[in-house]
Motif scaffolding. Structure first.
Motif, PDB file in Angstrom:
ATOM      1  N   TYR A  23     -41.010  51.128   3.373  1.00 27.30           N
ATOM      2  CA  TYR A  23     -40.731  50.041   2.452  1.00 27.30           C
ATOM      3  C   TYR A  23     -39.271  49.627   2.607  1.00 27.30           C
ATOM      4  CZ  TYR A  23     -45.068  51.615   0.254  1.00 27.30           C
ATOM      5  OH  TYR A  23     -46.358  51.977   0.014  1.00 27.30           O
ATOM      6  N   ALA A  24     -38.929  48.518   1.938  1.00 26.53           N
ATOM      7  CA  ALA A  24     -37.547  48.066   1.961  1.00 26.53           C
ATOM      8  C   ALA A  24     -36.634  49.157   1.426  1.00 26.53           C
ATOM      9  CB  ALA A  24     -37.409  46.789   1.137  1.00 26.53           C
ATOM     10  N   GLU A  25     -37.073  49.850   0.379  1.00 26.23           N
ATOM     11  CA  GLU A  25     -36.338  50.971  -0.177  1.00 26.23           C
ATOM     12  C   GLU A  25     -37.326  51.927  -0.809  1.00 26.23           C
ATOM     13  OE1 GLU A  25     -32.655  51.971  -3.266  1.00 26.23           O
ATOM     14  OE2 GLU A  25     -33.297  49.906  -2.902  1.00 26.23           O
ATOM     15  N   SER A  26     -37.169  53.204  -0.527  1.00 29.25           N
ATOM     16  CA  SER A  26     -38.054  54.217  -1.091  1.00 29.25           C
ATOM     17  C   SER A  26     -37.371  54.910  -2.256  1.00 29.25           C
ATOM     18  CB  SER A  26     -38.439  55.251  -0.024  1.00 29.25           C
ATOM     19  OG  SER A  26     -39.160  54.650   1.027  1.00 29.25           O
ATOM     20  N   ILE A  27     -38.171  55.553  -3.070  1.00 29.48           N
ATOM     21  CA  ILE A  27     -37.634  56.328  -4.180  1.00 29.48           C
ATOM     22  C   ILE A  27     -36.864  57.516  -3.608  1.00 29.48           C
ATOM     23  CG2 ILE A  27     -38.217  57.726  -6.183  1.00 29.48           C
ATOM     24  CD1 ILE A  27     -40.703  56.010  -6.536  1.00 29.48           C
TER      25      ILE A  27
END
Length: 726
Positions: A23-27
């Motif tokens: 994803y663009a940013e992961s947790i």
């Protein structure tokens, strides 16, 4: 039941650690865990600072008012860190995983089934540690083997030196340099400590007693960390103190016999002439034997002489026959192939227990057990959390008691998705005087939240209504719901084995659980039926013995409608909803990561502020006490918090405005590497402070950093302690 719940959660927990979609940013699960740890450490500091400030502000008032008019307040905090070897780290980590938060101080929070879910969830959270534990046993064997082989080098050196000396004595190569002793070999305990970890414990406990009411509030945090380890790291640690002993060097050569002279040897000694006489028949006859000359011979003299072997230039040839240094790599090769990840087990909790002047009680607890396994070889980090919340109240004389306990179970994240399984919730309510009671425990609750949508399954609830000596069991479910860009679905609720129909339009997101009653509940419910009969139109028509004249439309209206709406939903809703859902997930993930770090930063700033506030309050109280003592040259104040003549003020400046315990913003993972300096300000009054019986098992009653408002003698002791600290 526990076996069934473990089996249900095991696969989910293992799968949760796998890499998710890019994803663009992961947790950032591990960073969030570090932020949460730092935030909790700061909260402990803030609570202690506020407690110190409160004590300082109450002291002047308590010195002039009668005893009992001012609350007796204590504040105690401590932080300790100890180094662990691998065995100790595994033992302490296992202890934390098995230690379910204690809710015994919370009235009405526990039921017969409420403890199952958190216990099993914590056990399941440790499943990814199985690889570390399994590898750990092998690593311990390798460490033992390497240590044993290093310790065999010196005995072998002694043997080689003796053999070389013996060969030289027998005329062989002569020893020029004996092999030296290998020093710096670690002890076995030191070797175990090379794979090390830390155990950090921080806690704060505050108590209040006033007008017959008492209260205890605490914040505790405990972390056990085992560092990751590789072969290169272990080899470097084993070799860091090893010396370089001399090698065994001999001069090549052999011993030969050589003539060193000659000597004369008498073979036949000389005999002088002599006369021999013999008497025969009275007639003596004599014979003269002539002299015999000496006979000698020259013989050579031989001796042994060692002759060295020389090279073409006539130089003595030397050979290294044994080198202890060459045996070191062989011994350390036992450590090859080690690449084991570390882990952290964190348990934090905040809670309180309170008793009213008439005997009523209340309590609460917010706790979490967390397992963190950093990813290795490109794998995602694994972070599993088991939160638990409980609260309850009991009126005096058991007039009425109610409480609740809630846990989402095992919470994991992957990519932008958060899943929870093995959740439970319980609620109790009782009026003992009337013999009325109600208990409810829900098990197997689960949820899912991610870019593909949200899903919630309420699990199954076992309830019991008590009227006098009669208990009525109830079993029901609120069903489940899911909503996402690919579909919408609902499973109907059920009660005592009878349920309402549901529907599923499109496909459900991952994590939507089954609504069938698990077979494992049969052992708990006894004779209560665990089969579900769904009241569908088809069943109702069948019971009424009416044939469906619409060829299935009337008997299955929901299914018919779903068949019509399914392609429409997929064609017109899914494309747009997917983009919206992903955008929401991206924004939520970014916000979560940022807020986590900002909260940690803010808590550190607040800790700095409260530290200054506490120091200022203590300095002000000390100045006021000094001014009050100097205002009357002949009379000594006799209030509760007054200082006897000649004693130091109760609150003394530490000489700095910097808070003692604040956690630096960028040191969330190293804030507890050094122990907090212990201080003891004042011991609370024995008459006013809560007794040990009022303090729950989960609260800390001892402290390395304590302060309080106390009575008479306590103030004297506090003044001495404060003066000693300054």
């Amino acid at each position: 039941m526990q076996k069934a719940v473990v089996a249900l959660g095991a696969g989910i927990a293992i799968a949760a650690g796998t890499a998710g979609q890019a994803y663009a940013e992961s947790i950032q699960s591990q960073q969030i865990s570090q932020d949460a740890y730092a935030t909790t450490e700061n909260l402990i500091v803030i609570a202690d600072d506020l407690g110190r400030a409160q004590i300082a502000l109450l002291a002047p008032v308590g010195s002039i008012l009668p005893e009992g008019w001012v609350p007796v307040v204590t504040s105690a905090s401590s932080t300790t860190t100890e180094q662990l070897n691998v065995i100790q780290a595994l033992t302490e980590g296992g202890r934390l995983l098995l230690a379910v938060p204690d809710t015994s101080h919370v009235p009405g929070a526990s039921t017969a089934l409420s403890g199952i879910s958190p216990q099993v969830a914590q056990a399941v959270s440790a499943l990814p540690l199985a690889g570390t534990l399994g590898s750990g046993a092998g690593v311990l064997a390798q460490i033992t083997s390497a240590w044993a082989q290093l310790n065999l080098i010196n005995p072998n050196t002694v043997i080689q030196n003796i053999l070389a000396d013996g060969a030289g004595t027998l005329g062989g190569d002569q020893v020029v340099q004996h092999a030296g002793e290998l020093t710096g070999i670690p002890s076995f305990d030191e070797a175990l400590g090379f794979w090390s970890g830390t155990h950090t414990t921080s806690n704060w406990t505050g108590t209040t007693a006033w007008l017959g009411a008492t209260g205890t509030t605490w914040v505790d945090q405990e972390r056990v960390t085992l560092n990751g380890m590789t072969s290169d790291q272990l080899k470097a640690l084993f070799a860091q103190n090893l010396n370089q002993p001399d090698a065994l060097v001999v001069a090549n050569g052999s011993t030969h016999l050589v003539q060193v002279g000659s000597q004369t040897v008498v073979i036949v000694p000389a005999q002088p002439s002599r006369q021999e006489c013999v008497t025969v028949f009275g007639i003596k006859k004599c014979v003269t034997i002539p002299a015999i000359p000496e006979v000698t011979q020259e013989l050579p003299i031989y001796d042994t002489e060692w002759e060295g072997e020389t090279d073409e230039n006539g130089n003595q040839v030397h050979t290294t026959t044994y080198d202890p240094n060459a045996a070191i790599p062989g011994a350390l090769s036992a450590l090859d192939g080690i690449d084991v990840g570390g882990f952290s087990v964190i348990q934090r909790e905040a809670g309180g227990t309170y008793t009213g002047p008439l005997g009523g009680t209340a309590g609460w607890l917010a706790a979490a057990t967390q397992v963190v396994v950093p990813g290795t070889g490109g794998a995602d980090d694994y972070v599993a959390t088991v939160p638990l919340y409980a609260a309850g109240i009991s009126l005096p004389d058991n007039l009425f008691t109610t409480g609740m306990q809630r846990t989402p179970g095992l919470v994991t994240s992957s990519g932008q998705t958060v899943d929870s399984v093995l959740g439970s919730r319980s609620f109790t309510m009782s009026i003992p005087g009337l013999g009325l009671g109600f208990e409810r425990t829900s098990l197997l609750e689960s949820s899912h939240l991610g870019p593909d949508g949200a899903a919630y399954n309420s699990g199954w609830t076992v309830a019991a209504v008590t009227i006098g000596d009669t208990t009525i069991p109830l079993v029901y479910s609120l069903g489940s719901i899911n909503l996402g860009p690919h579909g919408i679905g609902v499973s109907g609720p059920s009660f005592m084995g009878v349920g309402l129909p549901g529907f599923q339009l499109g496909s459900a997101p991952t994590g939507s659980g089954s609504t069938a009653i698990p077979d494992a509940l049969s052992g708990i419910l006894g004779d209560v039926s665990t089969s579900v009969i769904t009241l569908t139109p088809a069943l109702l028509l069948q019971l009424a013995q009416i044939e469906d004249p619409t060829n299935g439309v009337l008997s299955d209206p929901i299914g018919t409608l779903v068949k019509v709406l399914d392609p429409l939903f997929t064609t017109y809703v899914t494309p747009t909803a997917t983009q919206i859902s992903q955008a929401i997930a991206d924004a939520a993930t970014t916000t979560l990561n940022q807020v986590s770090h900002q909260v940690a930063q803010t808590s550190a700033q607040v800790a700095d502020t409260t530290g200054g506030l506490a120091t200022g309050a203590e300095q002000g109280a000390a100045q006021l006490a000094a001014a009050t003592a100097g205002a009357d040259d002949t009379t000594t104040s006799t209030g509760r918090h007054a200082l006897p003549e000649g004693h130091a003020p109760q609150f003394t400046s530490s000489g700095t405005d910097t808070p003692r315990h604040a956690v630096p913003e960028d040191e969330s993972s190293t804030e507890a590497e050094s122990d907090t300096a212990p201080t003891d300000d004042v011991t609370p009054s024995a008459d006013d402070a809560p007794s040990a019986d009022d303090t729950p098992a989960g609260a800390s009653t001892g402290s390395d950093d304590a302060s309080s408002t106390g009575g008479g003698d306590d103030a004297d002791g506090g003044a001495d302690a404060a003066a000693a600290e300054s």
